[in-house]
Write a protein that holds these residues in place. Structure first.
Motif, PDB file in Angstrom:
ATOM      1  N   SER A  99     -10.738  -9.719  -1.151  1.00 48.02           N
ATOM      2  CA  SER A  99     -11.496  -9.669  -2.399  1.00 48.02           C
ATOM      3  C   SER A  99     -11.841 -11.067  -2.891  1.00 48.02           C
ATOM      4  CB  SER A  99     -10.691  -8.915  -3.460  1.00 48.02           C
ATOM      5  OG  SER A  99     -10.387  -7.596  -3.011  1.00 48.02           O
ATOM      6  N   GLU A 134     -13.986  -0.156  -4.310  1.00 48.44           N
ATOM      7  CA  GLU A 134     -14.627  -1.237  -3.558  1.00 48.44           C
ATOM      8  C   GLU A 134     -15.931  -1.649  -4.240  1.00 48.44           C
ATOM      9  OE1 GLU A 134     -15.245  -2.163   1.231  1.00 48.44           O
ATOM     10  OE2 GLU A 134     -14.933  -0.115   0.507  1.00 48.44           O
ATOM     11  N   VAL A 139      -5.232   0.585  -4.181  1.00 46.86           N
ATOM     12  CA  VAL A 139      -5.434  -0.262  -5.357  1.00 46.86           C
ATOM     13  C   VAL A 139      -5.026   0.543  -6.584  1.00 46.86           C
ATOM     14  CG1 VAL A 139      -7.103  -1.490  -6.800  1.00 46.86           C
ATOM     15  CG2 VAL A 139      -7.326  -1.558  -4.299  1.00 46.86           C
ATOM     16  N   VAL A 184      -8.676   2.078  -1.550  1.00 53.73           N
ATOM     17  CA  VAL A 184      -9.554   0.952  -1.874  1.00 53.73           C
ATOM     18  C   VAL A 184     -11.028   1.368  -1.885  1.00 53.73           C
ATOM     19  CG1 VAL A 184      -9.748   0.124   0.510  1.00 53.73           C
ATOM     20  CG2 VAL A 184     -10.022  -1.491  -1.379  1.00 53.73           C
ATOM     21  N   ASP A 224       0.829  -1.200   0.000  1.00 49.80           N
ATOM     22  CA  ASP A 224       0.000   0.000   0.000  1.00 49.80           C
ATOM     23  C   ASP A 224       0.866   1.253   0.000  1.00 49.80           C
ATOM     24  OD1 ASP A 224      -2.515  -1.469   0.204  1.00 49.80           O
ATOM     25  OD2 ASP A 224      -1.867  -1.948   2.238  1.00 49.80           O
ATOM     26  N   PRO A 263      -5.235   1.093   2.703  1.00 52.71           N
ATOM     27  CA  PRO A 263      -5.165   0.133   1.603  1.00 52.71           C
ATOM     28  C   PRO A 263      -5.356   0.825   0.252  1.00 52.71           C
ATOM     29  CG  PRO A 263      -6.450  -0.772   3.392  1.00 52.71           C
ATOM     30  CD  PRO A 263      -6.194   0.666   3.737  1.00 52.71           C
ATOM     31  N   ALA A 297      -2.947  -4.752  -5.907  1.00 55.57           N
ATOM     32  CA  ALA A 297      -3.253  -4.526  -4.490  1.00 55.57           C
ATOM     33  C   ALA A 297      -2.344  -5.380  -3.620  1.00 55.57           C
ATOM     34  CB  ALA A 297      -4.719  -4.860  -4.207  1.00 55.57           C
ATOM     35  N   THR A 320      -5.603  -7.161   0.719  1.00 56.04           N
ATOM     36  CA  THR A 320      -6.736  -6.731  -0.105  1.00 56.04           C
ATOM     37  C   THR A 320      -7.138  -7.838  -1.066  1.00 56.04           C
ATOM     38  OG1 THR A 320      -6.053  -4.412   0.069  1.00 56.04           O
ATOM     39  CG2 THR A 320      -7.533  -4.987  -1.749  1.00 56.04           C
ATOM     40  N   ASP A 376     -12.232  -4.051   1.156  1.00 56.40           N
ATOM     41  CA  ASP A 376     -11.329  -3.441   2.134  1.00 56.40           C
ATOM     42  C   ASP A 376     -10.868  -4.531   3.105  1.00 56.40           C
ATOM     43  OD1 ASP A 376     -10.141  -2.020   4.280  1.00 56.40           O
ATOM     44  OD2 ASP A 376     -11.373  -0.262   3.844  1.00 56.40           O
ATOM     45  N   PRO A 377      -9.555  -4.774   3.203  1.00 56.64           N
ATOM     46  CA  PRO A 377      -9.081  -5.864   4.065  1.00 56.64           C
ATOM     47  C   PRO A 377      -9.198  -5.579   5.549  1.00 56.64           C
ATOM     48  CG  PRO A 377      -7.223  -4.620   3.238  1.00 56.64           C
ATOM     49  CD  PRO A 377      -8.448  -4.074   2.545  1.00 56.64           C
TER      50      PRO A 377
END
Length: 429
Positions: free
Chosen positions: A407, A288, A272, A284, A175, A270, A399, A403, A415-416
């Motif tokens: 996903s 999302e 992406v 993210v 990230d 996080p 990502a 993440t 979102d982790p």
């Protein structure tokens, strides 16, 4: 004159102080090529120089990893040529299944603090996390380095990245580097030394640091260097080849940097990277919910033990979403064996992942998960260029492993932080 890390390493090699823009010729401590570049280097030796020659078999290595195992007879011929060359010249061949070249070079101690290493692969910059001036070169330059043991560089200007604070729960070093590349863009560090310093480094294991250095080339950097602190020295002790004990390598106080940036790790969230550039990165939350056909956790960027441990922690007791495929490829056989012993392979397999080791596969669009027309992938790799990992109409988002695992559970970019309620540095890996 105070020196940056890059200036210190190159200066030590030529025996004098060096300055940005100066051309230097230095001895190399190692040369590597993989199955996409080694055959070209061999061809250069034959056609341009009329001979095959290796300056020091101990310092030259070939790795079969990009299309490993082979997926067609033509690729098999290239692999056979690499095996022939290494047998003839007594240099090391890391054959199919050993691992991805950059992980193998690190595991095998072929780069160490203060060393100069060149590889015929752009992500050779990975070893800068160990304080090595490591960089990617073309097959012609690699061939010359293999034959002579020398190469020329222009001493790079440097950028300083001051890292402070600590990552929050669910956030990884991937990230951070996606945030940095998004800020500087694809050409923000062209032919520069990206140097990462500060107490924030203490919040990153070697696995995390390698991820950051791995991706500096995506903003054009020549090298991605970190000081060889105590954590690095513990890692390379007894591993580094050719040196009894590498020296600590830090930038001098007052060293000149073209620009300086400060990143507070506690503020990183996080990230992406949207198609079709690693620099197209966003939080993210902005992407999302986008449905994904395939999740890939692995590559030279994020196929290490820490990455697998994070994925296993999130996927434990869960299942990959029904309409999503999840492929996990550890960066080497050694990482796979460690993951196997710790039970991570069982967890991921039971969750519905395909788990294997030691190949670049889907990252370069070779096999093990090539995307089809209009498919969407969420990968932990370093590049998401159009058509790189499959059909030109496919889309790849980049990502972190956290993440990616989240996903895979939801079948859409997630979102982790809702799954990983612990700081990665605090996890037992």
């Amino acid at each position: 004159m105070p020196s940056t890390i890059a200036e210190k390493i190159l200066g030590a090699k030529v025996g004098k102080e060096v300055s940005p823009g100066e051309l230097v010729v230095v001895d190399v401590d190692g040369v590597m090529a993989q199955d996409g570049t080694a055959p070209l280097a061999i061809k250069v030796m034959r056609e341009r120089f009329g001979e095959e020659r290796v300056f020091d078999p101990e310092k030259v290595a070939f790795v079969i990893d990009h299309t490993a195992p082979s997926n067609n007879p033509g690729t098999s011929e290239l692999h056979i040529e690499m095996r022939r060359f290494c047998r003839k010249h007594k240099c090391t061949l890391y054959d199919v299944g050993t691992g991805i070249c950059h992980q193998v070079m690190v595991e095998e101690g072929r780069a160490w603090p203060g060393s100069v290493f060149v590889g015929a692969d752009s992500h050779t910059v990975t070893y800068g996390a160990l304080g090595s001036f490591a960089t990617g070169v073309g097959s012609t330059d690699a061939a010359i380095a293999m034959m002579t043991g020398r190469i020329w560089f222009k001493v790079p200007e440097a950028l300083k990245f001051n890292l402070i604070g600590k990552f929050r729960e669910g956030v990884m070093s991937k990230d951070l580097i996606l945030k940095i590349i998004g800020d500087l863009k694809e050409d923000g560090a062209t032919y520069m030394s990206a140097e990462f310093v500060g107490d924030g480094l203490k919040d990153m294991r070697i696995d995390s640091r390698l991820t950051v250095s791995n991706m500096v080339v995506e903003m054009g950097a020549k090298v991605g260097l970190m000081p060889a602190d105590e954590e690095v020295m513990r890692f390379v002790e007894g591993r580094a080849r050719g040196v009894p004990k590498p020296e600590l390598t830090f930038p001098d106080p007052g060293a000149h940097y073209k620009d300086e940036f400060t990143y507070d790790l506690s503020e990183i969230e996080p990230m992406v990277a949207k198609p079709y550039s690693p620099a197209n990165s966003v939080p993210v939350s902005e992407v999302e919910g986008i449905e994904v056909d395939q999740v890939f956790i692995g590559s030279c960027t994020n196929g290490r033990l820490e990455d697998v441990a994070v994925a296993a922690r999130i996927l434990k007791g869960k299942k990959v979403a029904p309409n999503t495929r999840c492929i996990v490829i550890t960066a080497s056989r050694n990482v796979y064996l460690q993951a196997l012993k710790k039970g991570y392979v069982d967890v991921l397999t039971e969750a519905g992942c395909l788990v294997t080791f030691g190949t670049c596969g889907p990252c370069v669009g070779a096999h093990y998960g090539v995307l089809g027309p209009n498919e969407v992938g969420l990968f932990t790799t370093n590049r998401n260029f159009r058509g790189r990992s499959g059909h030109r109409t496919s889309k790849v988002y980049l990502a972190s492993p956290a993440t990616a695992a989240a996903s895979a559970v939801e079948g859409k970019i997630a979102d982790p932080r809702k799954y990983l309620k612990v700081r990665v540095r605090d996890m037992e890996v």
